[in-house]
Motif scaffolding. Structure first.
Motif, short mmCIF file in Angstrom:
data_model
loop_
_atom_site.label_atom_id
_atom_site.label_comp_id
_atom_site.label_asym_id
_atom_site.label_seq_id
_atom_site.Cartn_x
_atom_site.Cartn_y
_atom_site.Cartn_z
N LEU A 15 0.86 -1.18 0.00
CA LEU A 15 0.00 0.00 0.00
C LEU A 15 0.89 1.23 0.00
O LEU A 15 1.92 1.26 0.66
CB LEU A 15 -0.88 0.03 1.25
N TRP A 16 0.46 2.23 -0.73
CA TRP A 16 1.19 3.50 -0.77
C TRP A 16 0.30 4.59 -0.18
O TRP A 16 -0.90 4.61 -0.41
CB TRP A 16 1.56 3.86 -2.21
N PHE A 17 0.92 5.46 0.59
CA PHE A 17 0.19 6.54 1.24
C PHE A 17 0.86 7.87 0.92
O PHE A 17 2.08 7.95 0.83
CB PHE A 17 0.15 6.35 2.76
N GLY A 18 0.04 8.87 0.77
CA GLY A 18 0.54 10.22 0.63
C GLY A 18 0.52 10.88 2.00
O GLY A 18 -0.53 10.96 2.64
N ILE A 19 1.69 11.29 2.46
CA ILE A 19 1.80 11.98 3.75
C ILE A 19 2.40 13.35 3.46
O ILE A 19 3.60 13.47 3.22
CB ILE A 19 2.68 11.19 4.74
N GLY A 20 1.55 14.34 3.47
CA GLY A 20 2.01 15.67 3.05
C GLY A 20 2.43 15.60 1.59
O GLY A 20 1.67 15.19 0.73
N ARG A 21 3.70 15.93 1.30
CA ARG A 21 4.21 15.86 -0.07
C ARG A 21 5.06 14.62 -0.30
O ARG A 21 5.64 14.46 -1.37
CB ARG A 21 5.02 17.11 -0.37
N SER A 22 5.12 13.73 0.68
CA SER A 22 5.94 12.52 0.57
C SER A 22 5.07 11.29 0.32
O SER A 22 3.88 11.28 0.62
CB SER A 22 6.72 12.29 1.88
N LYS A 23 5.71 10.25 -0.22
CA LYS A 23 5.05 8.97 -0.42
C LYS A 23 5.65 7.96 0.56
O LYS A 23 6.86 7.95 0.77
CB LYS A 23 5.27 8.45 -1.84
N ALA A 24 4.80 7.13 1.13
CA ALA A 24 5.25 6.08 2.05
C ALA A 24 4.65 4.75 1.61
O ALA A 24 3.49 4.69 1.22
CB ALA A 24 4.83 6.41 3.47
N ARG A 25 5.46 3.70 1.70
CA ARG A 25 5.01 2.37 1.28
C ARG A 25 4.93 1.45 2.49
O ARG A 25 5.81 1.44 3.34
CB ARG A 25 5.99 1.78 0.26
N PHE A 26 3.85 0.66 2.55
CA PHE A 26 3.71 -0.39 3.55
C PHE A 26 3.50 -1.69 2.79
O PHE A 26 2.51 -1.86 2.10
CB PHE A 26 2.53 -0.12 4.49
N SER A 27 4.47 -2.60 2.91
CA SER A 27 4.43 -3.84 2.12
C SER A 27 4.22 -5.06 2.99
O SER A 27 4.30 -5.00 4.22
CB SER A 27 5.75 -3.98 1.35
N LYS A 28 3.97 -6.17 2.34
CA LYS A 28 3.82 -7.45 3.03
C LYS A 28 5.10 -7.79 3.79
O LYS A 28 5.06 -8.26 4.92
CB LYS A 28 3.51 -8.54 2.01
N ARG A 29 6.24 -7.49 3.20
CA ARG A 29 7.52 -7.76 3.84
C ARG A 29 7.67 -6.97 5.15
O ARG A 29 8.08 -7.49 6.17
CB ARG A 29 8.66 -7.41 2.89
N LYS A 30 7.28 -5.69 5.11
CA LYS A 30 7.35 -4.87 6.32
C LYS A 30 6.36 -5.36 7.37
O LYS A 30 6.66 -5.37 8.56
CB LYS A 30 7.10 -3.41 6.00
N PHE A 31 5.19 -5.80 6.93
CA PHE A 31 4.21 -6.36 7.86
C PHE A 31 4.79 -7.58 8.57
O PHE A 31 4.67 -7.73 9.77
CB PHE A 31 2.93 -6.74 7.11
N CYS A 32 5.46 -8.46 7.80
CA CYS A 32 6.07 -9.66 8.38
C CYS A 32 7.17 -9.29 9.38
O CYS A 32 7.28 -9.91 10.44
CB CYS A 32 6.66 -10.54 7.28
N LEU A 33 7.97 -8.30 9.04
CA LEU A 33 9.05 -7.87 9.94
C LEU A 33 8.50 -7.27 11.23
O LEU A 33 9.01 -7.55 12.32
CB LEU A 33 9.95 -6.85 9.24
#
Length: 125
Positions: A15-33
């Motif tokens: 999933l990608w999120f817009g936070i202000g003017r930046s983009k942030a990614r939340f992936s399955k790999r990060k969820f597992c970690l």
């Protein structure tokens, strides 16, 4: 302000999120970690025929009884002198899954696939 955005060429498990003017990614790999949960291929433990393993909790404490109730495990846990702490831990795993995660009543039969799973503790983890 945070909101989900679409980014071309991304993996279906992120999933990608817009936070202000930046983009942030939340992936399955990060969820597992973050959660320390298994996120790979699952075993077929629930599809395999169950046989009680000699020298495990179902054999030692319940004589391989195929009609084992959650209440039997609960009662045994309170009164049994365990040969090894690992057997107590395995009973706790069964009780936790049956009563907390699955919300089963004390009168419910223990799922045989769950017994198989706790007998192979590496598979349980």
């Amino acid at each position: 302000m945070v909101r989900e955005i679409r980014v071309e060429g991304t993996d279906q498990y992120e999933l990608w999120f817009g936070i202000g003017r930046s983009k942030a990614r939340f992936s399955k790999r990060k969820f597992c970690l973050i959660t320390s949960l298994k996120c790979g291929c699952l075993s077929n433990v629930s599809n395999e025929e169950y046989e009680a393993v000699d020298g495990e909790i179902h054999d030692i404490y319940f004589n391989k009884n195929s009609d084992l109730l959650v209440s039997s495990i609960h009662d045994a846990f309170k009164i049994v002198e365990f040969k090894d702490k690992k057997y107590a831990l395995k009973m706790i795993f069964v009780l936790f899954v049956e009563q907390i995660l699955m919300g089963q009543d004390y009168r419910h039969k223990v799922s045989l696939w769950l017994l198989r799973l706790v007998e192979d503790i590496k598979e349980f983890n």
